[in-house]
Design a protein around this motif. Sequence first.
Motif, PDB file in Angstrom:
ATOM      1  N   VAL A  43       0.839  -1.201   0.000  1.00 34.15           N
ATOM      2  CA  VAL A  43       0.000   0.000   0.000  1.00 34.15           C
ATOM      3  C   VAL A  43       0.873   1.249   0.000  1.00 34.15           C
ATOM      4  O   VAL A  43       0.595   2.211  -0.718  1.00 34.15           O
ATOM      5  N   ARG A  44       1.969   1.249   0.797  1.00 35.61           N
ATOM      6  CA  ARG A  44       2.877   2.396   0.812  1.00 35.61           C
ATOM      7  C   ARG A  44       3.463   2.605  -0.585  1.00 35.61           C
ATOM      8  O   ARG A  44       3.566   3.732  -1.066  1.00 35.61           O
ATOM      9  N   ASN A  45       3.841   1.517  -1.260  1.00 33.58           N
ATOM     10  CA  ASN A  45       4.374   1.617  -2.613  1.00 33.58           C
ATOM     11  C   ASN A  45       3.341   2.189  -3.583  1.00 33.58           C
ATOM     12  O   ASN A  45       3.675   2.984  -4.460  1.00 33.58           O
ATOM     13  N   LEU A  46       2.078   1.770  -3.429  1.00 32.68           N
ATOM     14  CA  LEU A  46       1.022   2.299  -4.295  1.00 32.68           C
ATOM     15  C   LEU A  46       0.836   3.803  -4.085  1.00 32.68           C
ATOM     16  O   LEU A  46       0.620   4.552  -5.040  1.00 32.68           O
ATOM     17  N   ILE A  47       0.916   4.236  -2.834  1.00 29.85           N
ATOM     18  CA  ILE A  47       0.791   5.670  -2.532  1.00 29.85           C
ATOM     19  C   ILE A  47       1.939   6.430  -3.193  1.00 29.85           C
ATOM     20  O   ILE A  47       1.724   7.460  -3.846  1.00 29.85           O
ATOM     21  N   ALA A  48       3.161   5.924  -3.049  1.00 29.57           N
ATOM     22  CA  ALA A  48       4.322   6.584  -3.668  1.00 29.57           C
ATOM     23  C   ALA A  48       4.182   6.597  -5.189  1.00 29.57           C
ATOM     24  O   ALA A  48       4.486   7.609  -5.836  1.00 29.57           O
ATOM     25  N   GLN A  49       3.718   5.496  -5.771  1.00 33.50           N
ATOM     26  CA  GLN A  49       3.544   5.457  -7.220  1.00 33.50           C
ATOM     27  C   GLN A  49       2.531   6.498  -7.673  1.00 33.50           C
ATOM     28  O   GLN A  49       2.737   7.193  -8.671  1.00 33.50           O
ATOM     29  N   PHE A  50       1.431   6.621  -6.936  1.00 31.10           N
ATOM     30  CA  PHE A  50       0.435   7.626  -7.314  1.00 31.10           C
ATOM     31  C   PHE A  50       1.016   9.031  -7.204  1.00 31.10           C
ATOM     32  O   PHE A  50       0.865   9.851  -8.105  1.00 31.10           O
ATOM     33  N   LEU A  51       1.691   9.322  -6.087  1.00 31.28           N
ATOM     34  CA  LEU A  51       2.191  10.675  -5.860  1.00 31.28           C
ATOM     35  C   LEU A  51       3.271  11.070  -6.861  1.00 31.28           C
ATOM     36  O   LEU A  51       3.346  12.230  -7.269  1.00 31.28           O
ATOM     37  N   PHE A  52       4.120  10.125  -7.270  1.00 33.58           N
ATOM     38  CA  PHE A  52       5.242  10.459  -8.132  1.00 33.58           C
ATOM     39  C   PHE A  52       5.012  10.109  -9.600  1.00 33.58           C
ATOM     40  O   PHE A  52       5.945  10.120 -10.390  1.00 33.58           O
ATOM     41  N   THR A  53       3.779   9.827  -9.967  1.00 37.20           N
ATOM     42  CA  THR A  53       3.412   9.601 -11.364  1.00 37.20           C
ATOM     43  C   THR A  53       2.637  10.814 -11.859  1.00 37.20           C
ATOM     44  O   THR A  53       1.794  11.346 -11.150  1.00 37.20           O
ATOM     45  N   GLY A  54       2.937  11.220 -13.048  1.00 29.33           N
ATOM     46  CA  GLY A  54       2.218  12.347 -13.623  1.00 29.33           C
ATOM     47  C   GLY A  54       1.034  11.871 -14.437  1.00 29.33           C
ATOM     48  O   GLY A  54       1.073  10.801 -15.045  1.00 29.33           O
ATOM     49  N   PRO A  55      -0.051  12.650 -14.461  1.00 28.78           N
ATOM     50  CA  PRO A  55      -1.191  12.281 -15.302  1.00 28.78           C
ATOM     51  C   PRO A  55      -0.742  12.109 -16.752  1.00 28.78           C
ATOM     52  O   PRO A  55       0.041  12.892 -17.261  1.00 28.78           O
ATOM     53  N   GLY A  56      -1.220  11.028 -17.375  1.00 29.41           N
ATOM     54  CA  GLY A  56      -0.865  10.751 -18.750  1.00 29.41           C
ATOM     55  C   GLY A  56       0.318   9.816 -18.920  1.00 29.41           C
ATOM     56  O   GLY A  56       0.609   9.385 -20.026  1.00 29.41           O
ATOM     57  N   GLU A  57       1.026   9.466 -17.841  1.00 28.47           N
ATOM     58  CA  GLU A  57       2.178   8.576 -17.950  1.00 28.47           C
ATOM     59  C   GLU A  57       1.784   7.112 -18.040  1.00 28.47           C
ATOM     60  O   GLU A  57       2.562   6.298 -18.525  1.00 28.47           O
ATOM     61  N   ARG A  58       0.623   6.746 -17.558  1.00 25.03           N
ATOM     62  CA  ARG A  58       0.189   5.347 -17.561  1.00 25.03           C
ATOM     63  C   ARG A  58      -0.715   5.080 -18.758  1.00 25.03           C
ATOM     64  O   ARG A  58      -1.669   5.815 -19.007  1.00 25.03           O
ATOM     65  N   VAL A  59      -0.403   3.999 -19.469  1.00 20.87           N
ATOM     66  CA  VAL A  59      -1.227   3.595 -20.600  1.00 20.87           C
ATOM     67  C   VAL A  59      -2.588   3.161 -20.069  1.00 20.87           C
ATOM     68  O   VAL A  59      -2.684   2.454 -19.074  1.00 20.87           O
ATOM     69  N   ASN A  60      -3.644   3.587 -20.705  1.00 19.14           N
ATOM     70  CA  ASN A  60      -5.029   3.273 -20.331  1.00 19.14           C
ATOM     71  C   ASN A  60      -5.459   3.844 -18.982  1.00 19.14           C
ATOM     72  O   ASN A  60      -6.533   3.514 -18.492  1.00 19.14           O
ATOM     73  N   ARG A  61      -4.647   4.640 -18.357  1.00 20.44           N
ATOM     74  CA  ARG A  61      -5.005   5.303 -17.103  1.00 20.44           C
ATOM     75  C   ARG A  61      -4.529   6.764 -17.165  1.00 20.44           C
ATOM     76  O   ARG A  61      -3.681   7.180 -16.385  1.00 20.44           O
ATOM     77  N   PRO A  62      -5.076   7.550 -18.088  1.00 20.63           N
ATOM     78  CA  PRO A  62      -4.567   8.912 -18.276  1.00 20.63           C
ATOM     79  C   PRO A  62      -4.785   9.828 -17.075  1.00 20.63           C
ATOM     80  O   PRO A  62      -4.073  10.814 -16.929  1.00 20.63           O
ATOM     81  N   ASP A  63      -5.733   9.490 -16.198  1.00 22.77           N
ATOM     82  CA  ASP A  63      -5.989  10.340 -15.033  1.00 22.77           C
ATOM     83  C   ASP A  63      -5.185   9.927 -13.807  1.00 22.77           C
ATOM     84  O   ASP A  63      -5.238  10.591 -12.783  1.00 22.77           O
ATOM     85  N   PHE A  64      -4.446   8.800 -13.885  1.00 26.42           N
ATOM     86  CA  PHE A  64      -3.702   8.306 -12.728  1.00 26.42           C
ATOM     87  C   PHE A  64      -2.488   9.186 -12.497  1.00 26.42           C
ATOM     88  O   PHE A  64      -1.743   9.505 -13.406  1.00 26.42           O
ATOM     89  N   GLY A  65      -2.253   9.575 -11.262  1.00 29.88           N
ATOM     90  CA  GLY A  65      -1.070  10.346 -10.891  1.00 29.88           C
ATOM     91  C   GLY A  65      -1.431  11.700 -10.336  1.00 29.88           C
ATOM     92  O   GLY A  65      -2.465  12.282 -10.655  1.00 29.88           O
ATOM     93  N   SER A  66      -0.554  12.197  -9.467  1.00 30.20           N
ATOM     94  CA  SER A  66      -0.814  13.475  -8.814  1.00 30.20           C
ATOM     95  C   SER A  66      -0.153  14.648  -9.529  1.00 30.20           C
ATOM     96  O   SER A  66      -0.512  15.792  -9.296  1.00 30.20           O
ATOM     97  N   GLY A  67       0.846  14.385 -10.367  1.00 28.32           N
ATOM     98  CA  GLY A  67       1.553  15.478 -11.019  1.00 28.32           C
ATOM     99  C   GLY A  67       2.532  16.174 -10.101  1.00 28.32           C
ATOM    100  O   GLY A  67       2.994  17.273 -10.382  1.00 28.32           O
ATOM    101  N   LEU A  68       2.886  15.530  -8.998  1.00 30.36           N
ATOM    102  CA  LEU A  68       3.773  16.122  -8.002  1.00 30.36           C
ATOM    103  C   LEU A  68       5.145  16.455  -8.573  1.00 30.36           C
ATOM    104  O   LEU A  68       5.710  17.495  -8.252  1.00 30.36           O
ATOM    105  N   LEU A  69       5.677  15.609  -9.434  1.00 24.99           N
ATOM    106  CA  LEU A  69       7.010  15.854  -9.987  1.00 24.99           C
ATOM    107  C   LEU A  69       7.055  17.104 -10.855  1.00 24.99           C
ATOM    108  O   LEU A  69       8.074  17.780 -10.921  1.00 24.99           O
TER     109      LEU A  69
END
Length: 139
Positions: A43-69
């Motif tokens: 779960v901690r890894n999933l939280i980090a992945q969400f926080l450090f992924t930008g929207p549009g970086e995941r295939v088929n999940r364009p809304d995934f990510g916080s855009g923190l970077l």
Amino acid sequence: MRDVDRAFHATPPFPIDPPFHIGHPFRLDARGRTAGASDAEHVRNLIAQFLFTGPGERVNRPDFGSGLLRRAFEPNSPELATAVRFTAQAGLMQWLGDLIEVRSVEVSGLESELRVVVVYALRDGGEVRRETLVLGGTP
């Protein structure tokens, strides 16, 4: 029913192990096998992945990510911290709401460091955890 269908729907004669979570980042353990992670680490890894992924970086999940970077190169300010806090909290509730109950997200910025503190309860067991993730700063 065909034999293939029967074999597919048959109950396994052995107990099924709990799910195996692959450690993040991917690595090998001391035995040379894929390193695993406990449920809490997963779960901690999933939280980090969400926080450090930008929207549009995941295939088929364009809304995934916080855009923190992307925020790392913007001028640090209380307004930036508030925007990141709201974005992160809403996204965590959307994408990980089935695993965690988000209690609070606090974002603070000091010079070149952006610190995100997430307090959440695991839905499976109710354990309350606090994770601190840091972006930038001096290594």
